[in-house]
Design an enzyme around this catalytic site. Structure first.
Site, short mmCIF file in Angstrom:
data_model
loop_
_atom_site.label_atom_id
_atom_site.label_comp_id
_atom_site.label_asym_id
_atom_site.label_seq_id
_atom_site.Cartn_x
_atom_site.Cartn_y
_atom_site.Cartn_z
CB SER A 177 48.15 72.08 15.05
OG SER A 177 47.91 70.69 15.16
CD GLU A 221 40.85 65.33 22.09
OE1 GLU A 221 40.87 65.59 23.31
OE2 GLU A 221 41.71 65.77 21.30
CG ASN A 263 41.40 70.88 26.07
OD1 ASN A 263 41.47 70.32 27.16
ND2 ASN A 263 40.75 70.36 25.03
N GLY A 311 45.90 68.05 17.23
CA GLY A 311 46.98 67.16 17.64
C GLY A 311 47.75 66.54 16.49
CD GLU A 318 39.36 72.78 19.56
OE1 GLU A 318 40.39 73.27 20.00
OE2 GLU A 318 38.88 71.73 20.01
P1 13P Z 1 46.15 70.80 19.73
O1 13P Z 1 46.47 72.24 19.96
O2 13P Z 1 47.05 69.87 20.49
O3 13P Z 1 46.03 70.47 18.29
O4 13P Z 1 44.69 70.55 20.38
C1 13P Z 1 43.68 71.41 20.05
C2 13P Z 1 42.52 71.11 20.89
O5 13P Z 1 41.90 70.07 20.79
C3 13P Z 1 42.13 72.11 21.90
O6 13P Z 1 40.88 71.84 22.44
#
Ligand code: 13P
Length: 257
Positions: free
Chosen positions: A217, A101, A13, A177, A171
């Site tokens: 992550s 998000e 993503n 993140g 997730e």
């Molecule tokens: P990260 O891998 O940067 O934590 O993001 C995960 C994510 O939101 C994938 O959709």
């Protein structure tokens, strides 16, 4: 993973990162680092405007392109929105819906996520449906109840044939993140729970066949252990999907026995 019953999928993503002009060099580097044979489907979900460039560059190394969001409407006066037919028309094979998000910054609720998943299915695009709890919910021991509710709502009115095209991504919001990954045990526990929810709705076979990804992550270091879990069928990767060598290492981790 359980390759006997279901597909392994490594999905990146990119969120609102990268430029169309950076795709070709990215794919070239990915190709250099990627194992020649691989045990998974690979998809990169880019901003909608970059999907054609991703399709073009990804073709020869079998990297599919996906979107990150879709309108629930078919067409009409919805300025700024992109429809499922428009995504299908340019060749997108997958599309993320319900990312935390989108839920957080755009007020998307479970009903809307359900409508978006259905809009994609109607046009032959595979939805990657995101679910996951906040830190507060985890601390209140509400994780499984909350995630089960999200899964049920997202799949409402989707039949068993359509379910075969759906991918569910777990997730946990607190892991996105933040560099704070769920432990392999924590991730496995919720992914197993999600499969149990699907089993309750559709029965044993469809539940066994649905791919459930972990996201939050996931990186070149922790991917192997996460993917070794029986109910984690791949990853939805943010940050590490922007680095071709790291993304290739995650893809390679699906080759484990
Ligand atoms: P990260 O891998 O940067 O934590 O993001 C995960 C994510 O939101 C994938 O959709």
């Amino acid at each position: 993973m359980n390759r006997k019953y279901r597909k392994t999928v490594i999905a990146g993503n990119w969120k609102m990162n990268m430029l169309a002009s950076e795709i070709k060099p990215f794919i070239e580097q990915l190709k250099e680092n990627m194992p020649k044979t691989r045990a998974c489907d690979v998809v990169l979900c880019t901003p909608a405007v970059m999907i054609p460039a991703m399709i073009k560059a990804g073709k020869e190394c079998k990297v599919a392109a996906g979107g990150q969001d879709v309108s629930k409407f078919e067409k009409g006066a919805y300025t700024g929105e992109v429809s499922a037919s428009q995504l299908a028309d340019i060749g997108a094979k997958y599309c993320i819906v319900g990312h935390s998000e989108r839920r957080q910054y755009h007020g998307e609720d479970d009903m809307l996520v359900n409508a978006k998943a259905k809009a994609l299915l109607a046009k032959g695009i595979n939805p990657i449906i995101c679910v996951g709890e906040s830190l507060e919910q985890r601390e209140m021991d509400l994780t499984m109840e909350y995630v089960a509710y999200q899964v049920k709502a997202a799949l409402n009115g989707i039949d068993a044939t359509q379910l075969r095209r759906c991918i569910i991504a777990y997730e946990p919001i607190w892991a996105i993140g933040t560099g704070k990954t769920a432990t392999a045990e924590q991730a496995q526990e919720v992914c197993e729970g999600i499969r149990a929810v699907v089993r309750k709705i559709y029965g044993a076979r469809p539940a066994r066949a649905v791919s459930i990804l972990y996201g939050g992550s996931m990186n070149a270091k922790n991917a192997y252990e996460l993917l070794a879990q029986p109910d984690i069928d791949g990853g939805l990767i943010g940050g590490a999907s922007l680095k071709p060598a790291d993304f290739a290492t995650i893809i390679a981790a699906t080759n484990q026995e």
